[in-house]
Design an enzyme around this catalytic site. Structure first.
Site, PDB file in Angstrom:
ATOM      1  NE  ARG A 158      -3.189   0.056   3.108  1.00 47.44           N
ATOM      2  CZ  ARG A 158      -3.929   0.015   4.205  1.00 47.44           C
ATOM      3  NH1 ARG A 158      -4.561  -1.116   4.526  1.00 47.44           N
ATOM      4  NH2 ARG A 158      -4.058   1.061   4.972  1.00 47.44           N
ATOM      5  NE  ARG A 169      -2.142   4.256   7.564  1.00 51.77           N
ATOM      6  CZ  ARG A 169      -1.700   3.036   7.260  1.00 51.77           C
ATOM      7  NH1 ARG A 169      -0.565   2.878   6.614  1.00 51.77           N
ATOM      8  NH2 ARG A 169      -2.407   1.988   7.593  1.00 51.77           N
TER       9      ARG A 169
HETATM   10  P1  AP5 Z   1      -3.549  -5.824   9.290  1.00 49.20           P
HETATM   11  O1  AP5 Z   1      -4.483  -6.893   9.766  1.00 49.20           O
HETATM   12  O2  AP5 Z   1      -3.580  -5.456   7.844  1.00 49.20           O
HETATM   13  O3  AP5 Z   1      -3.674  -4.528  10.239  1.00 49.20           O
HETATM   14  P2  AP5 Z   1      -4.839  -3.468  10.386  1.00 49.20           P
HETATM   15  O4  AP5 Z   1      -5.028  -3.205  11.838  1.00 49.20           O
HETATM   16  O5  AP5 Z   1      -6.051  -3.904   9.610  1.00 49.20           O
HETATM   17  O6  AP5 Z   1      -4.113  -2.211   9.753  1.00 49.20           O
HETATM   18  P3  AP5 Z   1      -4.521  -1.177   8.589  1.00 49.20           P
HETATM   19  O7  AP5 Z   1      -3.260  -0.479   8.204  1.00 49.20           O
HETATM   20  O8  AP5 Z   1      -5.270  -1.836   7.476  1.00 49.20           O
HETATM   21  O9  AP5 Z   1      -5.462  -0.246   9.364  1.00 49.20           O
HETATM   22  P4  AP5 Z   1      -5.770   1.207   9.092  1.00 49.20           P
HETATM   23  O10 AP5 Z   1      -6.851   1.370  10.075  1.00 49.20           O
HETATM   24  O11 AP5 Z   1      -4.712   2.199   9.133  1.00 49.20           O
HETATM   25  O12 AP5 Z   1      -6.107   1.227   7.520  1.00 49.20           O
HETATM   26  P5  AP5 Z   1      -7.478   1.353   6.722  1.00 49.20           P
HETATM   27  O13 AP5 Z   1      -7.343   0.558   5.508  1.00 49.20           O
HETATM   28  O14 AP5 Z   1      -8.632   1.129   7.636  1.00 49.20           O
HETATM   29  O15 AP5 Z   1      -2.065  -6.282   9.689  1.00 49.20           O
HETATM   30  C1  AP5 Z   1      -0.937  -5.468   9.360  1.00 49.20           C
HETATM   31  C2  AP5 Z   1       0.284  -6.370   9.046  1.00 49.20           C
HETATM   32  O16 AP5 Z   1       0.641  -7.082  10.244  1.00 49.20           O
HETATM   33  C3  AP5 Z   1       0.017  -7.453   7.992  1.00 49.20           C
HETATM   34  O17 AP5 Z   1       1.206  -7.665   7.273  1.00 49.20           O
HETATM   35  C4  AP5 Z   1      -0.340  -8.706   8.817  1.00 49.20           C
HETATM   36  O18 AP5 Z   1      -0.009  -9.905   8.133  1.00 49.20           O
HETATM   37  C5  AP5 Z   1       0.532  -8.506  10.055  1.00 49.20           C
HETATM   38  N1  AP5 Z   1      -0.068  -9.026  11.285  1.00 49.20           N
HETATM   39  C6  AP5 Z   1      -1.363  -8.921  11.664  1.00 49.20           C
HETATM   40  N2  AP5 Z   1      -1.537  -9.484  12.875  1.00 49.20           N
HETATM   41  C7  AP5 Z   1      -0.304  -9.930  13.280  1.00 49.20           C
HETATM   42  C8  AP5 Z   1       0.180 -10.590  14.452  1.00 49.20           C
HETATM   43  N3  AP5 Z   1      -0.650 -10.914  15.477  1.00 49.20           N
HETATM   44  N4  AP5 Z   1       1.505 -10.903  14.510  1.00 49.20           N
HETATM   45  C9  AP5 Z   1       2.353 -10.590  13.506  1.00 49.20           C
HETATM   46  N5  AP5 Z   1       1.957  -9.969  12.352  1.00 49.20           N
HETATM   47  C10 AP5 Z   1       0.638  -9.642  12.259  1.00 49.20           C
HETATM   48  O19 AP5 Z   1      -7.502   2.921   6.387  1.00 49.20           O
HETATM   49  C11 AP5 Z   1      -6.683   3.480   5.390  1.00 49.20           C
HETATM   50  C12 AP5 Z   1      -7.046   4.944   5.176  1.00 49.20           C
HETATM   51  O20 AP5 Z   1      -8.411   5.055   4.731  1.00 49.20           O
HETATM   52  C13 AP5 Z   1      -6.984   5.846   6.421  1.00 49.20           C
HETATM   53  O21 AP5 Z   1      -5.668   6.320   6.660  1.00 49.20           O
HETATM   54  C14 AP5 Z   1      -7.968   6.971   6.032  1.00 49.20           C
HETATM   55  O22 AP5 Z   1      -7.376   7.865   5.138  1.00 49.20           O
HETATM   56  C15 AP5 Z   1      -9.049   6.208   5.289  1.00 49.20           C
HETATM   57  N6  AP5 Z   1     -10.135   5.762   6.176  1.00 49.20           N
HETATM   58  C16 AP5 Z   1     -10.513   4.471   6.416  1.00 49.20           C
HETATM   59  N7  AP5 Z   1     -11.537   4.435   7.296  1.00 49.20           N
HETATM   60  C17 AP5 Z   1     -11.815   5.724   7.629  1.00 49.20           C
HETATM   61  C18 AP5 Z   1     -12.748   6.324   8.502  1.00 49.20           C
HETATM   62  N8  AP5 Z   1     -13.616   5.594   9.231  1.00 49.20           N
HETATM   63  N9  AP5 Z   1     -12.750   7.676   8.609  1.00 49.20           N
HETATM   64  C19 AP5 Z   1     -11.908   8.434   7.881  1.00 49.20           C
HETATM   65  N10 AP5 Z   1     -10.982   7.937   7.033  1.00 49.20           N
HETATM   66  C20 AP5 Z   1     -10.933   6.573   6.897  1.00 49.20           C
END
Ligand code: AP5
Length: 217
Positions: A158, A169
């Protein structure tokens, strides 16, 4: 099952939502994935969101709330909210929508981990933009580097996982989203999961905490 997953970028919300989806058929509503699909399709919403996402900022509340109204209607039998709400205004709007529908939330699950772990997880994340499945080149690599195990297509990193955007972030989370921890604790809905454990131990603690499995199973 109606759950909200709360926690900083990289805590593993998406990974655990997919565990529940596979096990129980629960529907994951990931606002990040929905916005990325809009960007890929070049919709007006995608164009509106693009700059905010690239800078690591939140997309404005009114845009997100409008988007969620349509999503909720498609999931009358339950959902896991992954990445929504992210501000107090979004949480209040969701409360109002769910009250109108008579759909109470079962629990808000907080996944938390230290900043260094979050940064290292995000810098090693690879995802399948077609299915949303994620890998980690260190802890959970695909069988063949850069290729999805399921559909054999390319994995991508990403753009918002670049180090400077990750830092932004995480700061945005601390200021705009962390207040929701107290918001949901006050209404007695918050359960906490130690996201520093490996994926299956996190899943085990998650299932016990939402009582989908007997303690110690
Ligand atoms: P993963 O499961 O992908 O982590 P995540 O918590 O889902 O992290 P994200 O980066 O997707 O969350 P985010 O909230 O920033 O992004 P979003 O897409 O919502 O795991 C991460 C990594 O760690 C992977 O490689 C995985 O394999 C590994 N891993 C997982 N668990 C593990 C463990 N236990 N041990 C070891 N490794 C592990 O948002 C993106 C953008 O969209 C935001 O910045 C914003 O601009 C916008 N946006 C989205 N929602 C909103 C909202 N509600 N309001 C306003 N803007 C929004």
């Amino acid at each position: 099952m109606r759950l909200i997953f709360l926690g900083p970028p990289g805590a593993g919300k998406g990974t655990q939502a997919r565990v529940l989806e596979r096990r129980f058929g629960a529907a994951q509503i990931s606002t990040g994935d929905i916005l990325r699909r809009h960007r890929a399709d070049g919709t007006d919403l995608g164009k509106q969101a693009e700059g905010y996402m690239q800078r690591g900022e939140l997309v404005p509340d009114d845009v997100i709330i409008h988007m969620i109204v349509g999503e909720l209607d498609q999931h009358p039998s339950g959902f896991i909210m992954d990445g929504f709400p992210r501000t107090v205004a979004q949480a209040e709007a969701l409360d109002a929508m769910l009250t109108r529908k008579g759909w109470p939330i079962d629990a808000v699950v907080l996944f938390d981990a230290d900043r260094a772990t979050l940064i290292s997880r995000l810098s090693a994340r690879w995802s399948n933009p077609r299915s949303g499945r994620t890998y980690n080149s260190v802890t959970n690599p695909p069988k063949k580097a850069g290729i999805d195990d399921d559909d054999g297509g390319p994995l991508v990193q990403r753009v918002d996982d670049r180090p400077e955007t990750v830092a932004k972030r995480l700061d945005v989370y601390d200021v705009q989203t962390r207040p929701l921890v107290d918001y949901y604790r006050k209404v007695g809905k918050l359960v906490e999961v130690d996201a520093l454990q490996n994926v299956s131990d996190v899943a085990g603690q998650l299932l016990r905490s939402i009582r989908m499995e007997p303690a110690g199973h």
